[in-house]
Design a protein around this motif. Structure first.
Motif, mmCIF file in Angstrom:
data_model
loop_
_atom_site.group_PDB
_atom_site.id
_atom_site.type_symbol
_atom_site.label_atom_id
_atom_site.label_comp_id
_atom_site.label_asym_id
_atom_site.label_seq_id
_atom_site.Cartn_x
_atom_site.Cartn_y
_atom_site.Cartn_z
ATOM 1 N N GLU A 19 1.277 -0.161 -8.059
ATOM 2 C CA GLU A 19 1.227 -0.637 -9.034
ATOM 3 C C GLU A 19 2.908 -1.901 -10.097
ATOM 4 O O GLU A 19 2.205 -2.600 -10.461
ATOM 5 C CB GLU A 19 1.465 -0.078 -10.424
ATOM 6 C CG GLU A 19 0.241 1.652 -9.459
ATOM 7 C CD GLU A 19 -1.095 -0.098 -9.697
ATOM 8 O OE1 GLU A 19 -1.748 -0.519 -10.620
ATOM 9 O OE2 GLU A 19 -2.346 0.862 -8.182
ATOM 10 N N LEU A 20 3.495 -1.517 -9.744
ATOM 11 C CA LEU A 20 5.346 -2.381 -10.337
ATOM 12 C C LEU A 20 4.983 -4.579 -9.860
ATOM 13 O O LEU A 20 4.514 -4.661 -10.630
ATOM 14 C CB LEU A 20 6.342 -2.529 -10.035
ATOM 15 C CG LEU A 20 7.751 -2.723 -10.446
ATOM 16 C CD1 LEU A 20 7.078 -3.079 -12.100
ATOM 17 C CD2 LEU A 20 8.577 -1.992 -10.411
ATOM 18 N N THR A 41 9.560 -2.393 -3.610
ATOM 19 C CA THR A 41 9.584 -2.827 -5.110
ATOM 20 C C THR A 41 9.973 -1.249 -5.780
ATOM 21 O O THR A 41 11.137 -1.313 -6.914
ATOM 22 C CB THR A 41 8.686 -3.100 -5.510
ATOM 23 O OG1 THR A 41 7.703 -4.374 -4.509
ATOM 24 C CG2 THR A 41 7.874 -3.299 -7.083
ATOM 25 N N ALA A 42 9.836 -0.343 -5.136
ATOM 26 C CA ALA A 42 10.339 1.315 -5.726
ATOM 27 C C ALA A 42 11.968 1.374 -5.590
ATOM 28 O O ALA A 42 12.055 1.477 -6.501
ATOM 29 C CB ALA A 42 9.309 2.318 -5.168
ATOM 30 N N ALA A 56 6.472 7.731 -5.446
ATOM 31 C CA ALA A 56 7.258 6.383 -5.633
ATOM 32 C C ALA A 56 6.782 5.010 -4.951
ATOM 33 O O ALA A 56 6.616 4.335 -5.194
ATOM 34 C CB ALA A 56 8.232 6.917 -4.983
ATOM 35 N N ALA A 57 5.988 5.442 -4.286
ATOM 36 C CA ALA A 57 5.166 4.444 -3.475
ATOM 37 C C ALA A 57 4.202 3.918 -4.802
ATOM 38 O O ALA A 57 3.175 2.635 -4.367
ATOM 39 C CB ALA A 57 4.159 4.950 -2.175
ATOM 40 N N LEU A 58 3.122 4.385 -4.955
ATOM 41 C CA LEU A 58 2.267 4.386 -6.134
ATOM 42 C C LEU A 58 2.449 3.885 -6.885
ATOM 43 O O LEU A 58 2.293 2.361 -7.393
ATOM 44 C CB LEU A 58 1.130 5.193 -6.495
ATOM 45 C CG LEU A 58 0.082 5.808 -5.410
ATOM 46 C CD1 LEU A 58 -0.607 7.649 -6.483
ATOM 47 C CD2 LEU A 58 -0.617 5.010 -5.084
ATOM 48 N N THR A 105 1.001 -1.096 -0.376
ATOM 49 C CA THR A 105 -0.471 -0.131 -0.057
ATOM 50 C C THR A 105 1.001 1.417 -0.036
ATOM 51 O O THR A 105 1.455 1.229 0.627
ATOM 52 C CB THR A 105 -1.110 0.103 1.522
ATOM 53 O OG1 THR A 105 -1.259 1.614 1.209
ATOM 54 C CG2 THR A 105 -0.404 -0.356 2.138
ATOM 55 N N ALA A 106 0.169 2.591 -0.874
ATOM 56 C CA ALA A 106 1.188 3.375 -0.639
ATOM 57 C C ALA A 106 -0.025 4.893 0.407
ATOM 58 O O ALA A 106 1.152 4.971 0.939
ATOM 59 C CB ALA A 106 0.596 3.857 -1.865
#
Ligand code: FES
Length: 484
Positions: free
Chosen positions: A105-106, A346-347, A99-101, A74-75
């Motif tokens: 999504e990645l 992930t970001a 960056a969190a979003l 979650t962002a």
């Protein structure tokens, strides 16, 4: 009634991972150290851009924090946006939200072809106590200003008091160990290698690097250190990271209907709620409190699993991902995800993969290991004062038993050992295990963690088994054994 397993629900139910270890002398374009979310995502992104990549994992893939968490992607992350806006300004909070979003999504994109229980779920930060509503209001406002499509609500799908919540729709829940093992499979399908039981002991001083394990070595032009807590001190990260430990339980419910939101409360005590299939995942406090809280608020049938993990958090609340030291182009680092590693790891992986392949990530400056934030300098000083106290305080600590006779079953004591001290643990079969108490990382003194039956270092979070084996870095060498 069966007993609660001392293992995460994720590792207990994941597809097994059994891969060869590094033996002899090997070569790769990029060596990634660490087979968790950050390392494997970096490796996969690089392999998809045509690079020859090998991942070295000390144990089995996903066995660290990646397989021991609450499985929230979650962002919306507790009160991070009000904290960032206060300490660094709205522009930084906005950059963090982007960056969190992007991280969320990645994960969605990479998980989509996998069998890992991927689901869209709303995330929420809420007040369980009426006195905490102002904190949640501030988070709502800061998250909105940072550009997140959040909404305010007075009720959540949770059987606990809710006095107001900020909610972000469209976040993710998944089976994190299946996801991370899916990343390893995807990497291998791209021609990358994943080597398990390959604890890195050393990385040579300059490129081309030689990465050495007990049984082999890997030569690589580029190295990424994604070991959760960085194993090399070349970037002086140790003073900038604080290790936080958290505990989780999984419980089956008689209703079979766990909470719908990925939620976290503010204030103290803090509680974290998630769900997987028919199970409640509860975190935020120690095991006894979690069991008691779950039984009080949910129709618990059985607490089936319990687990814990520790996470390094950067002093300024922003992950660290980029060149290991100023000017480094071949040595990279990813760390400091706080407790939000699924999204932020992930970001961070995407930022490092871009850096290695020569493109400029929009999040490069935000995550830069070389950033300096004056507003967070006070926190940094406080953090280091605490580490210094742990270092000095332990030197003054005294032995708490004279001989092993006074050590009960499943108990550890500090005993004199010549002019120093040793830690002695008596296991459940009565056998004694003795180790040196001096952490092999930078020399702080370890303490016994009775919940996990391990010797833990208060300075930078290294953990050792009762026989001295490294459980978690940054230490790479075991605690020397002593005669009990
Ligand atoms: Fe750094 Fe122990 S001295 S982890």
């Amino acid at each position: 009634m069966t007993t609660t397993a001392d293992q995460s629900l994720w590792l207990a139910t994941a597809a097994a991972s059994s891969r060869a270890s590094l033996r002899g002398r090997e070569r790769a374009e990029v060596a990634v150290i660490g087979g968790g979310i950050a390392g494997l995502t970096t490796a996969l992104l690089l392999a998809r851009r045509g690079m020859n990549v090998a991942v070295l994992e000390a144990g089995r893939v996903a066995e660290g924090a990646s397989g021991n968490n609450t499985a929230k992607v979650t962002a919306l992350q507790s009160t991070v946006y009000s904290t960032l806006a206060r300490e660094h300004g709205t522009a930084t909070a906005t950059a963090y939200a982007e960056a969190a979003l992007a991280g969320v999504e990645l994960v969605a994109e990479l998980a989509e072809p996998m069998n890992c229980g991927l689901q869209r779920r709303p995330a929420a930060t809420f007040a369980m106590d009426a006195d905490d509503v102002a904190i949640v209001r501030a988070e709502h406002e800061a998250a909105q200003q940072a550009g997140l499509p959040v909404e305010w609500t007075d009720s959540l799908d949770l059987p606990v008091p809710v006095h107001g919540a900020v909610r972000l729709p469209g976040q993710l829940a998944l089976h994190p160990a299946d996801y991370v093992r899916g990343l390893a499979d995807a990497l291998e399908a791209e021609g990358g290698r994943v080597l398990e039981d390959s604890r890195v002991r050393q990385v040579s001083a300059a490129p081309p690097y030689r990465v050495t394990t007990d049984e082999g070595s890997l030569d690589a032009r580029t190295v990424v250190v994604a070991t959760h807590y960085p194993i090399l001190d070349r970037g002086l990260f140790f003073p900038r990271l604080e290790v936080q430990r958290s505990y989780c339980v999984a419980a089956t419910l008689r209703s079979g209907k766990p909470p719908g939101e990925l939620a976290i409360s503010v204030g103290s005590p803090l509680w974290s709620f998630a769900a997987y299939e028919d199970r409640l995942i509860l975190g935020g406090q120690g095991y006894p409190e979690l069991g008691e809280f779950a039984a009080r608020h949910f129709d618990v049938d059985e607490v089936t699993h319990r687990w814990s993990a520790q996470d390094p958090k950067a002093y300024d609340s922003i992950p660290i991902a980029g060149p290991y030291f100023p000017g480094a182009r071949r040595l990279w680092v990813e760390t400091g995800f706080g407790k939000w590693g699924l999204a932020m790891g992930t970001a961070a992986a995407a930022v490092v993969a871009d850096g290695i392949t020569g493109s400029v990530s929009p999040h490069r400056d935000l995550f830069s290991p070389q950033r300096i934030s004056l507003k967070s300098a006070e926190k940094l000083v406080r953090q280091n004062t605490k580490v210094a106290k742990d270092f000095v305080g332990d030197r003054l600590a005294h032995a708490d038993a004279k001989s092993t006779e006074h050590i009960a079953v499943d108990q550890a004591k500090v005993l004199p050992d010549g002019r120093g001290r040793k830690g002695v643990y008596r296991d459940r079969e009565g056998e004694l295990h003795a180790v040196s108490l001096r952490c092999t990382h930078l020399g702080c003194f370890v303490r016994f963690n009775a919940a996990e039956r391990s010797w833990d270092c208060p300075c930078h979070g290294s953990r050792f088994d009762v026989d001295g084996t490294v459980l978690e870095g940054p230490a790479t060498a075991p605690l020397p054994r002593r005669t009990p």
